[in-house]
Motif scaffolding. Structure first.
Motif, PDB file in Angstrom:
ATOM      1  N   GLY A  89       0.827  -1.202   0.000  1.00  0.00           N
ATOM      2  CA  GLY A  89       0.000   0.000   0.000  1.00  0.00           C
ATOM      3  C   GLY A  89       0.859   1.249   0.000  1.00  0.00           C
ATOM      4  N   SER A  90       0.364   2.307  -0.607  1.00  0.00           N
ATOM      5  CA  SER A  90       1.155   3.538  -0.687  1.00  0.00           C
ATOM      6  C   SER A  90       0.261   4.762  -0.529  1.00  0.00           C
ATOM      7  N   SER A  91       0.920   5.882  -0.285  1.00  0.00           N
ATOM      8  CA  SER A  91       0.198   7.119  -0.011  1.00  0.00           C
ATOM      9  C   SER A  91      -0.465   7.707  -1.255  1.00  0.00           C
ATOM     10  N   ASP A  92      -0.244   7.118  -2.432  1.00  0.00           N
ATOM     11  CA  ASP A  92      -0.941   7.599  -3.627  1.00  0.00           C
ATOM     12  C   ASP A  92      -2.352   7.030  -3.730  1.00  0.00           C
ATOM     13  N   GLY A  93      -2.771   6.284  -2.695  1.00  0.00           N
ATOM     14  CA  GLY A  93      -4.128   5.772  -2.653  1.00  0.00           C
ATOM     15  C   GLY A  93      -4.299   4.397  -3.261  1.00  0.00           C
ATOM     16  N   GLY A  94      -3.218   3.752  -3.682  1.00  0.00           N
ATOM     17  CA  GLY A  94      -3.317   2.450  -4.316  1.00  0.00           C
ATOM     18  C   GLY A  94      -2.691   1.340  -3.499  1.00  0.00           C
ATOM     19  N   ILE A  95      -3.173   0.112  -3.728  1.00  0.00           N
ATOM     20  CA  ILE A  95      -2.587  -1.104  -3.169  1.00  0.00           C
ATOM     21  C   ILE A  95      -2.173  -1.970  -4.346  1.00  0.00           C
ATOM     22  N   ARG A  96      -0.883  -2.284  -4.436  1.00  0.00           N
ATOM     23  CA  ARG A  96      -0.345  -3.055  -5.549  1.00  0.00           C
ATOM     24  C   ARG A  96      -0.110  -4.496  -5.139  1.00  0.00           C
ATOM     25  N   MET A  97      -0.401  -5.408  -6.048  1.00  0.00           N
ATOM     26  CA  MET A  97      -0.170  -6.823  -5.811  1.00  0.00           C
ATOM     27  C   MET A  97       1.087  -7.260  -6.553  1.00  0.00           C
ATOM     28  N   TRP A  98       1.984  -7.929  -5.850  1.00  0.00           N
ATOM     29  CA  TRP A  98       3.227  -8.440  -6.432  1.00  0.00           C
ATOM     30  C   TRP A  98       3.205  -9.958  -6.342  1.00  0.00           C
ATOM     31  N   ASP A  99       3.148 -10.620  -7.512  1.00  0.00           N
ATOM     32  CA  ASP A  99       3.247 -12.073  -7.590  1.00  0.00           C
ATOM     33  C   ASP A  99       4.719 -12.417  -7.770  1.00  0.00           C
ATOM     34  N   THR A 100       5.349 -12.942  -6.735  1.00  0.00           N
ATOM     35  CA  THR A 100       6.795 -13.163  -6.768  1.00  0.00           C
ATOM     36  C   THR A 100       7.201 -14.272  -7.737  1.00  0.00           C
ATOM     37  N   ARG A 101       6.243 -15.037  -8.256  1.00  0.00           N
ATOM     38  CA  ARG A 101       6.583 -16.097  -9.213  1.00  0.00           C
ATOM     39  C   ARG A 101       6.707 -15.566 -10.634  1.00  0.00           C
ATOM     40  N   SER A 102       6.248 -14.333 -10.856  1.00  0.00           N
ATOM     41  CA  SER A 102       6.186 -13.832 -12.233  1.00  0.00           C
ATOM     42  C   SER A 102       7.058 -12.604 -12.452  1.00  0.00           C
ATOM     43  N   GLY A 103       8.136 -12.493 -11.704  1.00  0.00           N
ATOM     44  CA  GLY A 103       9.025 -11.351 -11.892  1.00  0.00           C
ATOM     45  C   GLY A 103       8.961 -10.396 -10.733  1.00  0.00           C
ATOM     46  N   ASN A 104       9.647  -9.256 -10.875  1.00  0.00           N
ATOM     47  CA  ASN A 104       9.788  -8.335  -9.745  1.00  0.00           C
ATOM     48  C   ASN A 104       9.040  -7.029  -9.947  1.00  0.00           C
ATOM     49  N   SER A 105       7.927  -7.074 -10.640  1.00  0.00           N
ATOM     50  CA  SER A 105       7.104  -5.880 -10.806  1.00  0.00           C
ATOM     51  C   SER A 105       5.678  -6.178 -10.366  1.00  0.00           C
ATOM     52  N   CYS A 106       4.941  -5.147 -10.050  1.00  0.00           N
ATOM     53  CA  CYS A 106       3.570  -5.306  -9.581  1.00  0.00           C
ATOM     54  C   CYS A 106       2.645  -5.640 -10.753  1.00  0.00           C
ATOM     55  N   SER A 107       1.751  -6.598 -10.529  1.00  0.00           N
ATOM     56  CA  SER A 107       0.876  -7.064 -11.601  1.00  0.00           C
ATOM     57  C   SER A 107      -0.522  -6.466 -11.561  1.00  0.00           C
ATOM     58  N   THR A 108      -0.957  -6.023 -10.400  1.00  0.00           N
ATOM     59  CA  THR A 108      -2.319  -5.503 -10.248  1.00  0.00           C
ATOM     60  C   THR A 108      -2.312  -4.343  -9.267  1.00  0.00           C
TER      61      THR A 108
END
Length: 373
Positions: A89-108
């Motif tokens: 979660g971040s102060s820009d109002g969003g919650i990002r999902m990171w699937d650690t099996r598919s790389g090192n970037s947020c997917s959703t």
């Protein structure tokens, strides 16, 4: 059984540290931490990155790093049912999902529809329901309202929100680990609010509004019906959220006295946890330069009892994680060091002050509010 009021140095491990890692070479702080029952711990750093480590009885091992920076990280959480999924979660109002099996970037990303919202609602906290169905985020005050926002994890859609139950920043939201519709929130307004989100309106969802008489900082579920609250006055309160009764409270002076050789002004609390024998304990530290060691204080029927000295600690600790099954403690702080500890000495037969038979009568505050979205 009465708890032992003195710290037994002969029976305590002098150096219960198992392993430690420097997670950063550029003086980044460890700001937030979360773990799971699979022996993984994730840390959010002040350089806007996140890292994941595994831990066991012998070592800490780095597993992965999210290299895409996320500014203003407010909190991190593992999925309750999938240890490969991490939410940020971040102060820009969003919650990002990171699937650690598919790389090192947020997917959703879960956020309000930017075309319909009037302004960004900066998140301070968030959590995930125990059935992995709902995300709840608590916000700063925006245009005189503090919001609790809810998302359906599967559809990624915003379900709605509450905005009448808090009058100041919402510092913490915590779902029950057993009841997916039960969530508590704590705010700078000094309230702990207890909700059943299966109800259709905020008015019906709000079960109790508990007054701590001080700004709330950290809330934890201690059992199915008891939560702990660390206030910004550096005291700890225990509440039964099913009956709205306050069970016990320990002031900063109580904590400093139990920790031994800590000045009240230097004393701080990292967090409150519960052992698998259902005995709550506090992780405390000192701001004093010459004495940064952590101490574990157990809650007994005699009050707080010093159970372990973690004297090898080198830093002011910002966050920690306790694994109940392995009885291991992970801490991180201002020098960017991740430390793994044995939680020695906690599991005695001392009776917990959160026993329901010891509840003290407190006034129940039923608050009625307007409906949400």
């Amino acid at each position: 059984m009465k708890g032992n009021n003195s710290f037994d140095a002969e029976n305590s491990l002098k150096n219960p540290i198992i392993d430690e890692k420097a997670v950063s070479l550029d003086n980044s702080y460890i700001l937030k931490m979360c773990g799971n029952s699979s022996g993984k711990v994730a840390v959010a750093l002040s350089d806007s990155t996140c890292e994941i480590y595994s831990f066991d009885n012998s070592s800490l091992k780095k597993l992965d790093k999210l290299t895409d920076p996320i500014k203003g990280i407010c909190d991190i959480r593992f999925s309750r049912q999938n240890d490969s999924t991490l939410y940020i979660g971040s102060s820009d109002g969003g919650i990002r999902m990171w699937d650690t099996r598919s790389g090192n970037s947020c997917s959703t990303t879960y956020e309000e529809d930017p075309q319909t919202r009037e302004s960004v609602k900066p998140l301070i906290s968030f959590d995930i329901s125990c059935n992995d169905r709902v995300l709840c985020g608590g916000t700063e005050v925006v245009q005189n309202d503090a919001f609790m926002l809810f998302w359906d994890i599967r559809s990624k859609s915003l379900l709605g929100g509450y905005w009448n139950s808090h009058t100041d920043d919402i510092m913490q939201v915590q779902f029950s680990s057993q009841q997916p519709n039960k969530v508590v929130s704590g705010g700078v307004d000094g309230l702990i609010n207890v909700f059943d989100i299966s109800e259709q309106t905020e008015d019906d969802a709000l079960q109790y509004s508990l007054s701590t008489e001080c700004a709330v900082d950290i809330i934890n579920w201690i059992s199915d019906d008891v939560v702990s609250c660390i206030t910004q006055n550096i005291d700890v309160q225990f509440w039964n959220v099913d009956s709205a009764d306050q069970i016990n409270t320990f002031t900063r002076e109580d904590i400093a006295k139990a920790a031994q050789n800590i000045n009240v002004e230097d004393c701080y609390i990292v967090d409150v946890y519960n052992t698998k024998e259902n005995i709550p304990f506090l992780v405390t530290g000192s701001y004093a330069d010459e004495r940064k060691g952590l101490k574990l204080l157990q809650v007994t029927d005699d009050g707080l009892v010093l159970k372990s000295n973690l004297d090898s600690n080198k830093q002011i600790v910002r966050c920690s994680w306790y694994d109940r099954e392995s009885e291991l403690l992970v801490s991180g702080g201002e020098m960017g060091i991740l430390s793994l500890w044995k939680s020695f000495g906690l599991n005695t037969n001392a009776k917990s002050k959160t026993d329901s038979s010891l509840l003290m009568g407190m006034k129940k505050l039923k608050v009625h509010k307007n409906k949400p979205y």
